[in-house]
Scaffold this active site. Structure first.
Site, mmCIF file in Angstrom:
data_model
loop_
_atom_site.group_PDB
_atom_site.id
_atom_site.type_symbol
_atom_site.label_atom_id
_atom_site.label_comp_id
_atom_site.label_asym_id
_atom_site.label_seq_id
_atom_site.Cartn_x
_atom_site.Cartn_y
_atom_site.Cartn_z
ATOM 1 N N PHE A 126 -6.346 -104.933 -21.568
ATOM 2 C CA PHE A 126 -7.630 -104.190 -21.246
ATOM 3 C C PHE A 126 -7.711 -104.367 -19.778
ATOM 4 C CE2 PHE A 126 -12.170 -103.972 -20.310
ATOM 5 C CZ PHE A 126 -12.556 -102.721 -20.924
ATOM 6 N N ASP A 198 -7.040 -113.148 -25.503
ATOM 7 C CA ASP A 198 -8.255 -112.586 -25.431
ATOM 8 C C ASP A 198 -8.595 -111.931 -26.968
ATOM 9 O OD1 ASP A 198 -10.127 -110.416 -25.503
ATOM 10 O OD2 ASP A 198 -9.310 -109.495 -23.472
ATOM 11 N N TYR A 223 -20.485 -109.157 -27.809
ATOM 12 C CA TYR A 223 -21.426 -107.955 -28.013
ATOM 13 C C TYR A 223 -20.702 -106.960 -29.036
ATOM 14 C CZ TYR A 223 -18.601 -106.490 -23.827
ATOM 15 O OH TYR A 223 -17.622 -106.359 -23.100
ATOM 16 N N LYS A 224 -19.405 -107.202 -29.440
ATOM 17 C CA LYS A 224 -18.921 -106.203 -30.316
ATOM 18 C C LYS A 224 -19.092 -106.660 -31.925
ATOM 19 C CE LYS A 224 -15.358 -105.298 -26.909
ATOM 20 N NZ LYS A 224 -15.798 -104.285 -26.430
ATOM 21 N N ARG A 372 -11.738 -93.508 -30.936
ATOM 22 C CA ARG A 372 -11.526 -94.917 -31.450
ATOM 23 C C ARG A 372 -12.872 -94.885 -32.577
ATOM 24 N NH1 ARG A 372 -11.633 -99.828 -27.756
ATOM 25 N NH2 ARG A 372 -13.658 -98.971 -27.449
#
Length: 413
Positions: A126, A198, A223-224, A372
């Site tokens: 990322f 990560d 937050y995912k 996605r």
């Protein structure tokens, strides 16, 4: 089983996690396939936030630091997240942003290997991870070598004399492919280096075994799949064997051994407490604490099993319903090689997604061609998956995406 709506309903009828759907406040008429960007609102969070704001903050004011134990919230929530990533208590702390935690973890890891000058990372990482790796390298005089994730093990051997840290993501944020955490970690150790992971796209959907796999440090957002809400604080895991020597570059009074002595010199707290920095974002942190409960009750292994079933069904639906319409699955069909999302390639990804959102199917896009779909096992059903793929078929076959309103800028991660 042929992928039909009837087959989906049969699978849903046998789903042991179906009851958890009630624990999320989803808007009617929406099929939410974007938990890999932002998890849906757990129904318990608004009440928890109301209590924090009205009773704890509103009535108790600063007394809440003791009476509601705000002071230890980062460590308390950290231990709960730690249990979800296979970490024993006392090794995980929550607070700060993901970027801050990555910077601190990577610099701290490099300092644990003085004299070694190479950081090895995934070229497909990322962007924030790559930015932070290069920033830490500039500050500490290191060199960053970026290679495809499939080449990390071989690259670790090539750089073994000078390798300090291998820094990679457990799951590719674009494709949803799950990398070999224990294998790459072992390769780092064989080269005399540390492994920093990560876990942003893994925690809460993939069983991570931080202690068992020998992970040295790990960072993740919340937050995912952990459902903490927009901007909820990240976490840092550091294996207990490193605590005494862990020299983190960003330090603050919360991480001091005697924080209320207000001493001018920094003396790190024992254990993972030294990874605390400043006053944490209490509203977000306590919302996250409430959000973790459904996932804890369901169990990460059960969540992963259902997410895998949803992914297999999604790919079967895509193969059956989207053939000839320009869609190409790029997520592995093998469930052992994928995380919690399915990614499809389509030349008109942005307008296709925009048209799907207009019909209540919410996923997201990574430029230029990737659609996605995050598979949040606690709020999604197989029927949702079938209907979502059927919507994609209708959008593509009917050309509706050509008229869709879309804006490629400002899409969240």
């Amino acid at each position: 089983m042929r992928p039909t709506r009837e087959a989906a309903r049969e699978l849903d009828a046998a789903d042991p996690l179906a009851r958890f759907r009630e624990e999320f406040a989803l808007p009617p008429g929406v099929i939410y396939l974007n938990a890999n960007s932002l998890g849906p609102l757990p129904a318990a969070v608004p009440g928890a936030l109301d209590d924090v704001a009205r009773r704890q903050w509103g009535e108790r004011l600063t007394r809440a630091w003791n009476e509601d134990d705000w002071w230890h919230a980062g460590l308390r929530v950290g231990d709960r997240i730690g249990a979800l990533i296979g970490a024993a208590p006392g090794q995980t702390v929550a607070g700060e942003s993901t970027s801050v935690q990555i910077f601190n973890a990577l610099a701290g890891a490099a300092r644990l290997r003085p004299g070694r000058r190479v950081v090895l990372t995934d070229a497909g990482h990322f962007p924030t991870d790559l930015y932070q790796a290069k920033s830490v390298a500039r500050l500490l005089g290191l060199t960053v070598h970026a290679v495809p994730a499939t080449e990390l093990t071989a690259a670790a051997d090539r750089h073994r004399r000078d390798l300090a840290v291998v820094f990679a993501a457990a799951v590719d944020y674009r494709t949803g492919e799950l990398w070999d955490i224990p294998g790459i970690t072992a390769a780092a150790h064989e080269a005399g280096a540390l492994a920093l992971w990560d876990l942003c796209h893994a925690a809460g959907v993939v069983p991570v075994r931080a202690d068992a796999d020998g992970i040295d440090l790990a960072v993740g957002c919340t937050y995912k799949y952990l459902g903490g809400g927009p901007g909820s604080p990240a976490y840092l895991y550091a294996a207990a064997r490193h605590h005494d020597a862990l020299d983190l570059p960003l330090t603050g009074w919360h991480g001091h051994a005697r924080p209320f002595a207000m001493e001018p010199a920094y003396d790190p707290a024992p254990g993972i407490g030294r990874a605390r920095i400043g006053t944490p974002p209490l509203l977000s942190l306590l919302a996250l604490e409430a959000a973790l409960a459904p996932l804890e009750r369901a169990g990460i292994d059960a969540v992963h099993a259902k997410s895998s079933r949803l992914g297999t069904f999604f790919l079967a639906c895509a193969d059956a319903l989207l053939d000839g319409l320009g869609f190409t699955p790029i997520t592995p069909h093998d469930p052992s090689r994928r995380g919690g999302q399915i990614t499809l390639r389509h030349a008109e990804a942005y307008p296709v997604m925009a048209a799907s959102k207009e019909r209540g199917v919410i996923g997201d896009v990574r430029p230029p061609e990737l659609l996605r779909f995050g598979l949040g096992a606690l709020h999604l059903s197989h029927t949702d998956v079938f209907d979502a793929v059927e919507t994609l078929r209708e959008v593509a076959a009917g050309g509706a995406y050509r008229e869709a309103r879309f804006q490629p800028r400002g899409v969240v991660t």
